[in-house]
Design a protein around this motif. Sequence first.
Motif, PDB file in Angstrom:
ATOM      1  N   LYS A  57     -49.287 -16.115  -4.134  1.00  0.00           N
ATOM      2  CA  LYS A  57     -48.531 -17.576  -4.305  1.00  0.00           C
ATOM      3  C   LYS A  57     -49.286 -18.103  -5.321  1.00  0.00           C
ATOM      4  O   LYS A  57     -48.830 -18.984  -6.155  1.00  0.00           O
ATOM      5  CB  LYS A  57     -48.467 -18.291  -3.208  1.00  0.00           C
ATOM      6  N   GLU A  58     -50.584 -17.592  -5.630  1.00  0.00           N
ATOM      7  CA  GLU A  58     -51.464 -18.285  -6.345  1.00  0.00           C
ATOM      8  C   GLU A  58     -51.006 -17.776  -8.057  1.00  0.00           C
ATOM      9  O   GLU A  58     -51.174 -18.598  -8.975  1.00  0.00           O
ATOM     10  CB  GLU A  58     -52.938 -17.764  -6.401  1.00  0.00           C
ATOM     11  N   LYS A  59     -50.306 -16.764  -8.159  1.00  0.00           N
ATOM     12  CA  LYS A  59     -50.021 -16.318  -9.351  1.00  0.00           C
ATOM     13  C   LYS A  59     -48.569 -16.442  -9.774  1.00  0.00           C
ATOM     14  O   LYS A  59     -48.010 -16.050 -10.563  1.00  0.00           O
ATOM     15  CB  LYS A  59     -50.286 -14.618  -9.437  1.00  0.00           C
ATOM     16  N   ALA A  60     -47.726 -16.962  -8.672  1.00  0.00           N
ATOM     17  CA  ALA A  60     -46.194 -16.817  -8.741  1.00  0.00           C
ATOM     18  C   ALA A  60     -45.715 -18.305  -9.358  1.00  0.00           C
ATOM     19  O   ALA A  60     -46.439 -19.114  -9.572  1.00  0.00           O
ATOM     20  CB  ALA A  60     -45.674 -17.197  -7.326  1.00  0.00           C
ATOM     21  N   LYS A  61     -44.764 -17.724 -10.400  1.00  0.00           N
ATOM     22  CA  LYS A  61     -44.254 -18.957 -11.228  1.00  0.00           C
ATOM     23  C   LYS A  61     -42.945 -19.564 -10.363  1.00  0.00           C
ATOM     24  O   LYS A  61     -42.227 -20.519 -10.650  1.00  0.00           O
ATOM     25  CB  LYS A  61     -43.642 -18.307 -12.404  1.00  0.00           C
ATOM     26  N   GLN A  82     -39.520  -4.941  -5.518  1.00  0.00           N
ATOM     27  CA  GLN A  82     -40.958  -5.334  -5.741  1.00  0.00           C
ATOM     28  C   GLN A  82     -41.182  -5.596  -7.098  1.00  0.00           C
ATOM     29  O   GLN A  82     -41.964  -6.409  -7.666  1.00  0.00           O
ATOM     30  CB  GLN A  82     -41.989  -4.551  -4.946  1.00  0.00           C
ATOM     31  N   GLU A  83     -40.528  -4.529  -7.981  1.00  0.00           N
ATOM     32  CA  GLU A  83     -40.708  -4.581  -9.388  1.00  0.00           C
ATOM     33  C   GLU A  83     -40.221  -5.795 -10.056  1.00  0.00           C
ATOM     34  O   GLU A  83     -40.662  -6.446 -10.687  1.00  0.00           O
ATOM     35  CB  GLU A  83     -39.812  -3.250 -10.051  1.00  0.00           C
ATOM     36  N   VAL A  84     -38.945  -6.148  -9.566  1.00  0.00           N
ATOM     37  CA  VAL A  84     -38.271  -7.433  -9.837  1.00  0.00           C
ATOM     38  C   VAL A  84     -39.310  -8.778  -9.503  1.00  0.00           C
ATOM     39  O   VAL A  84     -39.385  -9.485 -10.477  1.00  0.00           O
ATOM     40  CB  VAL A  84     -36.922  -7.496  -9.362  1.00  0.00           C
ATOM     41  N   ILE A  90     -42.228 -13.739  -8.640  1.00  0.00           N
ATOM     42  CA  ILE A  90     -41.723 -14.410  -7.487  1.00  0.00           C
ATOM     43  C   ILE A  90     -42.549 -14.117  -6.344  1.00  0.00           C
ATOM     44  O   ILE A  90     -42.895 -12.958  -5.950  1.00  0.00           O
ATOM     45  CB  ILE A  90     -40.192 -13.822  -7.409  1.00  0.00           C
ATOM     46  N   TYR A  91     -42.766 -15.438  -5.556  1.00  0.00           N
ATOM     47  CA  TYR A  91     -43.296 -15.208  -4.365  1.00  0.00           C
ATOM     48  C   TYR A  91     -42.216 -15.889  -3.299  1.00  0.00           C
ATOM     49  O   TYR A  91     -41.459 -16.526  -3.677  1.00  0.00           O
ATOM     50  CB  TYR A  91     -44.414 -16.148  -4.050  1.00  0.00           C
ATOM     51  N   VAL A  92     -42.097 -14.980  -2.005  1.00  0.00           N
ATOM     52  CA  VAL A  92     -40.898 -15.255  -1.201  1.00  0.00           C
ATOM     53  C   VAL A  92     -41.635 -15.368   0.190  1.00  0.00           C
ATOM     54  O   VAL A  92     -42.573 -14.520   0.651  1.00  0.00           O
ATOM     55  CB  VAL A  92     -40.113 -14.213  -1.115  1.00  0.00           C
ATOM     56  N   PHE A 131     -40.668 -26.235  -4.634  1.00  0.00           N
ATOM     57  CA  PHE A 131     -40.247 -24.989  -4.166  1.00  0.00           C
ATOM     58  C   PHE A 131     -38.952 -24.765  -4.283  1.00  0.00           C
ATOM     59  O   PHE A 131     -38.104 -25.709  -4.324  1.00  0.00           O
ATOM     60  CB  PHE A 131     -40.985 -24.560  -2.920  1.00  0.00           C
ATOM     61  N   TYR A 132     -38.454 -23.675  -4.152  1.00  0.00           N
ATOM     62  CA  TYR A 132     -36.962 -23.379  -3.965  1.00  0.00           C
ATOM     63  C   TYR A 132     -36.707 -22.852  -2.579  1.00  0.00           C
ATOM     64  O   TYR A 132     -37.623 -22.398  -1.816  1.00  0.00           O
ATOM     65  CB  TYR A 132     -36.611 -22.034  -5.154  1.00  0.00           C
ATOM     66  N   VAL A 133     -35.338 -23.141  -2.191  1.00  0.00           N
ATOM     67  CA  VAL A 133     -35.095 -22.849  -0.731  1.00  0.00           C
ATOM     68  C   VAL A 133     -33.833 -21.799  -0.764  1.00  0.00           C
ATOM     69  O   VAL A 133     -32.578 -22.353  -1.713  1.00  0.00           O
ATOM     70  CB  VAL A 133     -34.726 -24.246  -0.005  1.00  0.00           C
ATOM     71  N   MET A 134     -33.669 -20.806   0.103  1.00  0.00           N
ATOM     72  CA  MET A 134     -32.468 -19.990   0.027  1.00  0.00           C
ATOM     73  C   MET A 134     -32.094 -20.122   1.704  1.00  0.00           C
ATOM     74  O   MET A 134     -32.994 -19.639   2.422  1.00  0.00           O
ATOM     75  CB  MET A 134     -32.810 -18.701  -0.366  1.00  0.00           C
ATOM     76  N   GLY A 135     -30.986 -20.604   1.932  1.00  0.00           N
ATOM     77  CA  GLY A 135     -30.535 -20.720   3.351  1.00  0.00           C
ATOM     78  C   GLY A 135     -29.377 -19.589   3.511  1.00  0.00           C
ATOM     79  O   GLY A 135     -28.305 -19.598   2.580  1.00  0.00           O
ATOM     80  N   ILE A 136     -29.483 -18.648   4.488  1.00  0.00           N
ATOM     81  CA  ILE A 136     -28.531 -17.500   4.610  1.00  0.00           C
ATOM     82  C   ILE A 136     -27.580 -17.784   5.942  1.00  0.00           C
ATOM     83  O   ILE A 136     -28.370 -17.773   7.062  1.00  0.00           O
ATOM     84  CB  ILE A 136     -29.258 -16.145   4.721  1.00  0.00           C
ATOM     85  N   SER A 137     -26.369 -17.897   5.811  1.00  0.00           N
ATOM     86  CA  SER A 137     -25.639 -17.971   6.952  1.00  0.00           C
ATOM     87  C   SER A 137     -25.932 -19.283   7.711  1.00  0.00           C
ATOM     88  O   SER A 137     -25.905 -20.345   7.250  1.00  0.00           O
ATOM     89  CB  SER A 137     -25.557 -16.580   7.889  1.00  0.00           C
TER      90      SER A 137
END
Length: 223
Positions: A57-61, A82-84, A90-92, A131-137
């Motif tokens: 997370k310290e390196k994430a954009k 992981q490559e992407v 990206i930190y998830v 931060f970004y948020v993704m909600g699934i179902s």
Amino acid sequence: PSSPGVLTVSFLAYAYTAIKPPPPKICGSPGGPPVTSPRVKLRDGRHLAYREVGVAKEKAKHKIIVSHGFRDSKDFDLPISQEVMEEYAIYVLQYDRAGFAESDPNPSKSVKSEAFDIQEVADALGLGPEFYVMGISLGAYAAYGCMRYFPHRLKPTSRRTHLVKKGVALVVPMLQFWWGGFPPELLKEAFDRQPPHIRWTVRFAHYAPWLLNWWMNQKLFPG
């Protein structure tokens, strides 16, 4: 032969047992499953388990928090290689929603509490002001709650126009068929397209939530 009174009492006892949800088996408590994942402690004393993937997370954009769906957990595989994630920095953060897997239940869970769980986890792990948020179902409710209760914490995806686009994604979101803001004919069409057992499930959840535990565990009808 049994008297009517005994039969009535027996039936009521069975009905009470069938509709009453069993007590939760809290991870880390006596008789409960072991804790195998890192967890954060919230202000109300509950614990939420989480899993981090991608770059540090310290390196994430781009820092993305994922709210999983029904019958799922933080351990589902998000289809991002992981490559992407390394290419785009990206930190998830995937976490177990309240009452799922290794996170403690919340007897007062609501759309608002689910949203603030996300905010507390983000702050506990030092993800910064946005931060970004993704909600699934079913997890889309938590993402919606973030938009409603603290939109200023959601990172914008664009500032090119007078409308600031917030970084929220709802992936196959769960639909509430009784929402007043939707055209009723559209809701009816969507409801009629569901398999019969899904229609019965959402009917119980809407009209008789106290029967939902029985419906989800009964063997008399397909579902």
